[in-house]
Every structure is written in C-alpha cells, then in structure tokens.
Design a protein around this motif. Structure first.
Motif: not given
Length: 95
Positions: A19-24
C-alpha cells in the motif's frame, strides 16, 4: 484443477501487495491461462490444452505444436502433453 500451464509448467507465484503506507499483505500472481485447441501436422489431429499466453506465443514462434514439442523439456510438460510429445516423436520416426 491446477492453475498450471501444460506446456511450460508456469504456475502461480506469490508476492506482496504494497500500500501507499508500505503495508505488506500476501497475494498470488496467477499465470494468464487460456483454453486453446492446437493442431498437430504430423498426427493430423487437434488437442485441447490449457496453456499460458506466453506459451502460445512460443508455439507460434517455433512453427507449431510439433516443433514446440520437439524442443520441449519433459520435466516441464504435463502428463497429457507428455503423451502428445511421445505420439509426435513416434510418428516422425516412422515417417
């Protein structure tokens, strides 16, 4: 029903949605499989196979199903495709 190419053995791969928030989060990348009917010139009949779009392009590039099967590695082929390869090899050896 496996999502695997009958000619190349290409199957699902895994990776991450990022995601844009770097959630994988884990996800699967599926191959682009198509149900196609390929004609064998040597045997004079057609075969229904479930192959990837990249394999279809390779079959066209090599000059048809017979030429593809001549170069194909047996480890990558499905059991049905392996039977087709052996039939083609037998017919070309007899001719």
């Amino acid at each position: 029903m496996s999502r695997r190419c009958e000619l190349t053995g290409k199957g699902p791969m895994s990776g991450n949605n990022v995601s844009h928030a770097k959630n994988h989060t884990r996800r699967r990348f599926l191959p682009n499989l198509q149900d196609v009917t390929l004609q064998s010139d040597v045997l004079g009949r057609s075969f229904k196979l479930k192959i990837s779009n990249a394999a279809l392009r390779t079959v066209d590039h090599r000059g048809g199903l017979d030429a593809f099967m001549a170069k194909a590695k047996e480890a990558e082929l499905s059991p049905d495709a392996l039977k087709i390869k052996k039939e083609i090899a037998k017919a070309t050896a007899a001719a």
